[in-house]
Motif scaffolding. Sequence first.
Motif, PDB file in Angstrom:
ATOM      1  N   MET A   1       0.846  -1.175   0.000  1.00  0.00           N
ATOM      2  CA  MET A   1       0.000   0.000   0.000  1.00  0.00           C
ATOM      3  C   MET A   1       0.890   1.236   0.000  1.00  0.00           C
ATOM      4  N   ALA A   2       0.572   2.178  -0.869  1.00  0.00           N
ATOM      5  CA  ALA A   2       1.311   3.440  -0.927  1.00  0.00           C
ATOM      6  C   ALA A   2       0.707   4.410   0.093  1.00  0.00           C
ATOM      7  N   ARG A   3       1.539   5.349   0.551  1.00  0.00           N
ATOM      8  CA  ARG A   3       1.113   6.279   1.596  1.00  0.00           C
ATOM      9  C   ARG A   3       1.585   7.686   1.262  1.00  0.00           C
ATOM     10  N   ILE A   4       0.679   8.649   1.435  1.00  0.00           N
ATOM     11  CA  ILE A   4       0.981  10.064   1.258  1.00  0.00           C
ATOM     12  C   ILE A   4       0.645  10.755   2.563  1.00  0.00           C
ATOM     13  N   GLU A   5       1.570  11.584   3.057  1.00  0.00           N
ATOM     14  CA  GLU A   5       1.294  12.390   4.242  1.00  0.00           C
ATOM     15  C   GLU A   5       1.534  13.847   3.890  1.00  0.00           C
ATOM     16  N   LEU A   6       0.538  14.674   4.159  1.00  0.00           N
ATOM     17  CA  LEU A   6       0.625  16.110   3.909  1.00  0.00           C
ATOM     18  C   LEU A   6       0.246  16.851   5.180  1.00  0.00           C
ATOM     19  N   GLU A   7       0.827  18.033   5.346  1.00  0.00           N
ATOM     20  CA  GLU A   7       0.554  18.825   6.533  1.00  0.00           C
ATOM     21  C   GLU A   7       0.595  20.305   6.173  1.00  0.00           C
ATOM     22  N   MET A   8      -0.276  21.077   6.817  1.00  0.00           N
ATOM     23  CA  MET A   8      -0.262  22.530   6.649  1.00  0.00           C
ATOM     24  C   MET A   8      -0.859  23.145   7.908  1.00  0.00           C
ATOM     25  N   VAL A   9      -0.552  24.411   8.142  1.00  0.00           N
ATOM     26  CA  VAL A   9      -1.160  25.150   9.238  1.00  0.00           C
ATOM     27  C   VAL A   9      -2.121  26.162   8.638  1.00  0.00           C
ATOM     28  N   VAL A  10      -3.324  26.197   9.189  1.00  0.00           N
ATOM     29  CA  VAL A  10      -4.383  27.076   8.715  1.00  0.00           C
ATOM     30  C   VAL A  10      -4.745  28.033   9.841  1.00  0.00           C
ATOM     31  N   LYS A  11      -4.911  29.292   9.501  1.00  0.00           N
ATOM     32  CA  LYS A  11      -5.296  30.306  10.495  1.00  0.00           C
ATOM     33  C   LYS A  11      -6.799  30.249  10.718  1.00  0.00           C
ATOM     34  N   ALA A  12      -7.235  29.169  11.372  1.00  0.00           N
ATOM     35  CA  ALA A  12      -8.645  28.947  11.701  1.00  0.00           C
ATOM     36  C   ALA A  12      -8.686  27.895  12.807  1.00  0.00           C
ATOM     37  N   SER A  13      -9.811  27.762  13.446  1.00  0.00           N
ATOM     38  CA  SER A  13      -9.956  26.791  14.532  1.00  0.00           C
ATOM     39  C   SER A  13     -10.078  25.368  13.988  1.00  0.00           C
ATOM     40  N   PRO A  14      -9.767  24.356  14.817  1.00  0.00           N
ATOM     41  CA  PRO A  14      -9.995  22.973  14.386  1.00  0.00           C
ATOM     42  C   PRO A  14     -11.453  22.735  13.982  1.00  0.00           C
ATOM     43  N   GLY A 117      -1.990  -5.805  -8.988  1.00  0.00           N
ATOM     44  CA  GLY A 117      -0.942  -6.696  -8.520  1.00  0.00           C
ATOM     45  C   GLY A 117       0.433  -6.042  -8.518  1.00  0.00           C
ATOM     46  N   VAL A 118       1.434  -6.778  -9.001  1.00  0.00           N
ATOM     47  CA  VAL A 118       2.811  -6.288  -9.010  1.00  0.00           C
ATOM     48  C   VAL A 118       2.952  -5.052  -9.895  1.00  0.00           C
ATOM     49  N   ILE A 119       2.280  -5.043 -11.023  1.00  0.00           N
ATOM     50  CA  ILE A 119       2.319  -3.871 -11.907  1.00  0.00           C
ATOM     51  C   ILE A 119       1.731  -2.669 -11.179  1.00  0.00           C
ATOM     52  N   GLY A 120       0.633  -2.878 -10.458  1.00  0.00           N
ATOM     53  CA  GLY A 120       0.006  -1.809  -9.691  1.00  0.00           C
ATOM     54  C   GLY A 120       0.902  -1.277  -8.599  1.00  0.00           C
ATOM     55  N   TYR A 121       1.657  -2.161  -7.963  1.00  0.00           N
ATOM     56  CA  TYR A 121       2.587  -1.746  -6.903  1.00  0.00           C
ATOM     57  C   TYR A 121       3.562  -0.701  -7.446  1.00  0.00           C
ATOM     58  N   TRP A 122       4.138  -0.970  -8.595  1.00  0.00           N
ATOM     59  CA  TRP A 122       5.108  -0.033  -9.177  1.00  0.00           C
ATOM     60  C   TRP A 122       4.420   1.199  -9.758  1.00  0.00           C
ATOM     61  N   PHE A 123       3.249   1.012 -10.369  1.00  0.00           N
ATOM     62  CA  PHE A 123       2.480   2.142 -10.894  1.00  0.00           C
ATOM     63  C   PHE A 123       2.132   3.107  -9.756  1.00  0.00           C
ATOM     64  N   ASP A 124       1.695   2.548  -8.614  1.00  0.00           N
ATOM     65  CA  ASP A 124       1.341   3.374  -7.452  1.00  0.00           C
ATOM     66  C   ASP A 124       2.522   4.226  -7.009  1.00  0.00           C
ATOM     67  N   ARG A 125       3.697   3.617  -6.896  1.00  0.00           N
ATOM     68  CA  ARG A 125       4.863   4.304  -6.336  1.00  0.00           C
ATOM     69  C   ARG A 125       5.571   5.221  -7.333  1.00  0.00           C
ATOM     70  N   LEU A 126       5.554   4.846  -8.599  1.00  0.00           N
ATOM     71  CA  LEU A 126       6.292   5.626  -9.591  1.00  0.00           C
ATOM     72  C   LEU A 126       5.466   6.728 -10.233  1.00  0.00           C
ATOM     73  N   PHE A 127       4.145   6.604 -10.219  1.00  0.00           N
ATOM     74  CA  PHE A 127       3.331   7.601 -10.900  1.00  0.00           C
ATOM     75  C   PHE A 127       2.148   8.079 -10.062  1.00  0.00           C
ATOM     76  N   LEU A 128       1.298   7.159  -9.652  1.00  0.00           N
ATOM     77  CA  LEU A 128       0.039   7.534  -9.027  1.00  0.00           C
ATOM     78  C   LEU A 128       0.232   8.284  -7.711  1.00  0.00           C
ATOM     79  N   LYS A 129       1.247   7.931  -6.945  1.00  0.00           N
ATOM     80  CA  LYS A 129       1.505   8.618  -5.679  1.00  0.00           C
ATOM     81  C   LYS A 129       1.783  10.103  -5.909  1.00  0.00           C
ATOM     82  N   ASN A 130       2.591  10.429  -6.902  1.00  0.00           N
ATOM     83  CA  ASN A 130       2.880  11.837  -7.217  1.00  0.00           C
ATOM     84  C   ASN A 130       1.635  12.568  -7.714  1.00  0.00           C
TER      85      ASN A 130
END
Length: 153
Positions: A1-14, A117-130
């Motif tokens: 499974m591919a993973r993306i983590e993003l973070e930002m600070v927003v000038k507003a309440s939770p 499958g295996v093709i998807g694993y590489w597709f996810d990491r080399l293209f789809l994740k970006n």
Amino acid sequence: MARIELEMVVKASPAACYALAMNTQAHVDSTRQTGERVIDGPSSGQLAFGDVVTWEARHLGIRQQLTVRITAASPPHYFRDELVRGAFKTLRHDHYFEAVAGGTRVRDVFEFSSPFGVIGYWFDRLFLKNYLARFLQVRNAALKYQLEAGAAA
């Protein structure tokens, strides 16, 4: 499974960040680049735990449908949406909202795998994740703008 983590600070309440992230119209407005729209489920207002929504959008030149369910919610600090049906084998999107000096730290953890499958694993990491990281960055920037412009008004 591919993973993306993003973070930002927003000038507003939770609470404001959480509410906007759970608002269907804000979602549509923040994904104009893909023409996202609701085709089934709540099409206006706030989403809540247990809601199921089918979104339709154009990604990679192909019109696609993705059905997700809100499977966890702890307002105003956290919610998760997960794949019910769509082009992915798995998809989980965790949204965190933490009060910090000057606003809220908004953090996304997006995990996915394609069904190839295996093709998807590489597709996810080399293209789809970006591709998906860029999509989420643009969406988050639009939400941040809505929140901060609203606070300044």
